[in-house]
Design a protein around this motif. Structure first.
Motif, PDB file in Angstrom:
ATOM      1  N   GLN A   1       0.890  -1.319  -0.046  1.00 18.64           N
ATOM      2  CA  GLN A   1      -0.038   0.050  -0.074  1.00 18.64           C
ATOM      3  C   GLN A   1       0.942   1.162   0.079  1.00 18.64           C
ATOM      4  O   GLN A   1       0.614   2.330  -0.685  1.00 18.64           O
ATOM      5  CB  GLN A   1      -0.849  -0.157   1.196  1.00 18.64           C
ATOM      6  CG  GLN A   1      -1.979  -1.033   1.066  1.00 18.64           C
ATOM      7  CD  GLN A   1      -2.827  -1.083   2.540  1.00 18.64           C
ATOM      8  OE1 GLN A   1      -2.491  -0.593   3.544  1.00 18.64           O
ATOM      9  NE2 GLN A   1      -3.863  -1.820   2.589  1.00 18.64           N
ATOM     10  N   GLU A   2       1.858   1.196   1.013  1.00 24.08           N
ATOM     11  CA  GLU A   2       2.977   2.492   0.824  1.00 24.08           C
ATOM     12  C   GLU A   2       3.617   2.627  -0.409  1.00 24.08           C
ATOM     13  O   GLU A   2       3.764   3.716  -1.066  1.00 24.08           O
ATOM     14  CB  GLU A   2       3.900   2.193   1.788  1.00 24.08           C
ATOM     15  CG  GLU A   2       4.848   3.266   2.009  1.00 24.08           C
ATOM     16  CD  GLU A   2       5.966   3.077   2.991  1.00 24.08           C
ATOM     17  OE1 GLU A   2       7.170   2.584   2.440  1.00 24.08           O
ATOM     18  OE2 GLU A   2       5.916   2.938   4.329  1.00 24.08           O
TER      19      GLU A   2
ATOM     20  N   LEU B   1       1.091   4.209  -2.860  1.00 19.49           N
ATOM     21  CA  LEU B   1       0.814   5.688  -2.533  1.00 19.49           C
ATOM     22  C   LEU B   1       2.060   6.403  -3.072  1.00 19.49           C
ATOM     23  O   LEU B   1       1.787   7.536  -3.704  1.00 19.49           O
ATOM     24  CB  LEU B   1       0.714   5.720  -0.994  1.00 19.49           C
ATOM     25  CG  LEU B   1       0.382   7.039  -0.491  1.00 19.49           C
ATOM     26  CD1 LEU B   1      -0.820   7.562  -0.857  1.00 19.49           C
ATOM     27  CD2 LEU B   1       0.396   6.969   1.030  1.00 19.49           C
TER      28      LEU B   1
ATOM     29  N   ALA C   1       5.890   8.762   3.558  1.00 23.38           N
ATOM     30  CA  ALA C   1       4.803   8.000   3.703  1.00 23.38           C
ATOM     31  C   ALA C   1       3.577   8.439   4.639  1.00 23.38           C
ATOM     32  O   ALA C   1       2.657   8.470   4.431  1.00 23.38           O
ATOM     33  CB  ALA C   1       5.346   6.479   3.964  1.00 23.38           C
ATOM     34  N   GLU C   2       4.298   8.856   5.820  1.00 25.97           N
ATOM     35  CA  GLU C   2       3.366   9.412   6.859  1.00 25.97           C
ATOM     36  C   GLU C   2       2.699  10.607   6.479  1.00 25.97           C
ATOM     37  O   GLU C   2       1.423  11.028   6.556  1.00 25.97           O
ATOM     38  CB  GLU C   2       4.185   9.763   8.210  1.00 25.97           C
ATOM     39  CG  GLU C   2       3.343  10.359   9.237  1.00 25.97           C
ATOM     40  CD  GLU C   2       2.027   9.229   9.582  1.00 25.97           C
ATOM     41  OE1 GLU C   2       1.215   9.903  10.122  1.00 25.97           O
ATOM     42  OE2 GLU C   2       2.330   8.100   9.412  1.00 25.97           O
TER      43      GLU C   2
ATOM     44  N   ARG D   1       0.022   9.803   3.757  1.00 25.96           N
ATOM     45  CA  ARG D   1      -1.001   9.077   4.554  1.00 25.96           C
ATOM     46  C   ARG D   1      -2.068   9.939   5.205  1.00 25.96           C
ATOM     47  O   ARG D   1      -3.131   9.391   5.759  1.00 25.96           O
ATOM     48  CB  ARG D   1      -0.727   7.906   5.488  1.00 25.96           C
ATOM     49  CG  ARG D   1      -0.325   6.688   4.675  1.00 25.96           C
ATOM     50  CD  ARG D   1      -0.132   5.449   5.739  1.00 25.96           C
ATOM     51  NE  ARG D   1       0.913   5.697   6.840  1.00 25.96           N
ATOM     52  CZ  ARG D   1       2.070   5.305   6.703  1.00 25.96           C
ATOM     53  NH1 ARG D   1       2.372   4.736   5.560  1.00 25.96           N
ATOM     54  NH2 ARG D   1       3.027   5.681   7.601  1.00 25.96           N
ATOM     55  N   THR D   2      -1.545  11.007   5.689  1.00 24.20           N
ATOM     56  CA  THR D   2      -2.282  11.921   6.451  1.00 24.20           C
ATOM     57  C   THR D   2      -2.896  13.339   5.725  1.00 24.20           C
ATOM     58  O   THR D   2      -2.207  13.642   4.629  1.00 24.20           O
ATOM     59  CB  THR D   2      -1.515  12.552   7.681  1.00 24.20           C
ATOM     60  OG1 THR D   2      -0.558  13.371   7.435  1.00 24.20           O
ATOM     61  CG2 THR D   2      -0.977  11.451   8.779  1.00 24.20           C
TER      62      THR D   2
ATOM     63  N   ALA E   1      -3.706  12.304   1.294  1.00 24.98           N
ATOM     64  CA  ALA E   1      -4.295  10.954   1.196  1.00 24.98           C
ATOM     65  C   ALA E   1      -5.404  10.794   0.377  1.00 24.98           C
ATOM     66  O   ALA E   1      -5.698   9.829  -0.337  1.00 24.98           O
ATOM     67  CB  ALA E   1      -4.630  10.530   2.692  1.00 24.98           C
TER      68      ALA E   1
END
Length: 301
Positions: free
Chosen positions: A3-4, A7, A30-31, A34-35, A39
């Protein structure tokens, strides 16, 4: 991890770049993706980039296009076979040379897509309050505009052209992100461009004046003209007559084109609007789930 990777790929980070990236940097990136708003946009950005890649595969610069008849000229790439046959007869070679010099050879006449530009690609993206409004599928006008702009960034890099992203809102409020050709775009810089939202009202003069100055600077430094400006907005606003005269003079001098994309506001850009007067090519995008609404743009830029 799958998934990472998916993304990161959606945001243009390829497998090779991921392998070279230190683990802590990759984890922070990645963080960040994701936020927040980024995202929500990943799938849309990925579809935009996939669409643009497909259009680039179909695109041929200076395409001869559909044959529509025969004309006269000196373009040897379009000479009809009967003219070339004359070169096989020694007595006719001199005649061929004379007709070539006079531009009187018989050529295939064609109707194709407009030749692509050579100067910078500049995306002027409206980030006024109304661009935060969501359309079908929950996609905001801003998300669609930023997705299109990032696909234009890919387009410019593929063609070896500079890319500039200009985010604008009220008079005097802009933020400029420059991505020179031949240099790494920098993932953090790309994400800064995607995340920035100015809010406020809308002014065309501020971003377009900045775009014109950048193209003039490029022309003075490199003699490259024929840049492309893509104006993505959902609002119509006035410009002064004096500014419009200066704008038209700059267009004639530098030879740039202006494409307009009206996002989610069908009444903007109607006949007689300022946006219609500013743009050489204008279209409306009402379905924000459709990335193909601007597909032909990627065949002429």
């Amino acid at each position: 991890m799958r998934q990472e990777s998916a993304l990161l790929r959606a945001w243009g980070v390829g497998p090779g770049e991921l392998e070279r990236m230190p683990f802590d940097q990759r984890a922070r990136l990645a963080e960040r993706l994701r936020t927040g708003r980024l995202a929500q946009w990943a799938e849309l950005i990925g579809r935009f980039r996939q669409m643009a890649r497909g259009e680039r595969a179909r695109k041929v610069e200076n395409a001869t296009g559909e044959l529509v008849g025969v004309t006269l000229g000196d373009d040897l790439s379009r000479v009809i076979p009967s003219e070339l046959a004359g070169l096989g007869v020694p007595e006719l070679r001199a005649v061929f040379a004379v007709r070539y010099a006079a531009g009187e050879l018989m050529l295939y006449d064609s109707q194709g897509e407009q030749a692509t530009g050579r100067g910078a690609v500049i995306a002027c993206v409206d980030t006024s309050h109304s661009m935060y409004e969501a359309g079908p599928g929950g996609i905001t006008r801003e998300a669609w505009a930023k997705g299109c702009a990032l696909a234009l960034l890919d387009q410019a890099r593929e063609a070896g052209r500079d890319f500039v992203g200009i985010l604008f809102s009220a008079p005097g409020r802009i933020q400029v992100f420059r991505f020179p050709a031949g240099r790494s775009a920098g993932t953090d810089r790309v994400l800064d461009f995607a995340e920035t939202f100015l809010g406020g009202g809308t002014s065309y003069q501020t971003p377009l004046s900045a775009a014109g100055e950048l193209l003039e600077e490029e022309f003075d430094d490199t003699a490259r003209g024929r840049g492309d400006i893509v104006m993505i907005t959902d609002d119509d606003c006035g410009v002064t007559e004096e500014w419009m005269r200066g704008w038209n003079d700059a267009k004639r001098r530098l030879g740039f084109r202006v494409f307009g994309l009206v996002v989610g506001a069908p009444r903007v850009g109607e006949a007689g609007s300022v946006l219609e007067a500013l743009c050489d090519n204008l279209r409306s995008v009402e379905d924000l789930t459709d990335v193909h609404a601007a597909a032909d743009l990627f065949r002429v830029i």
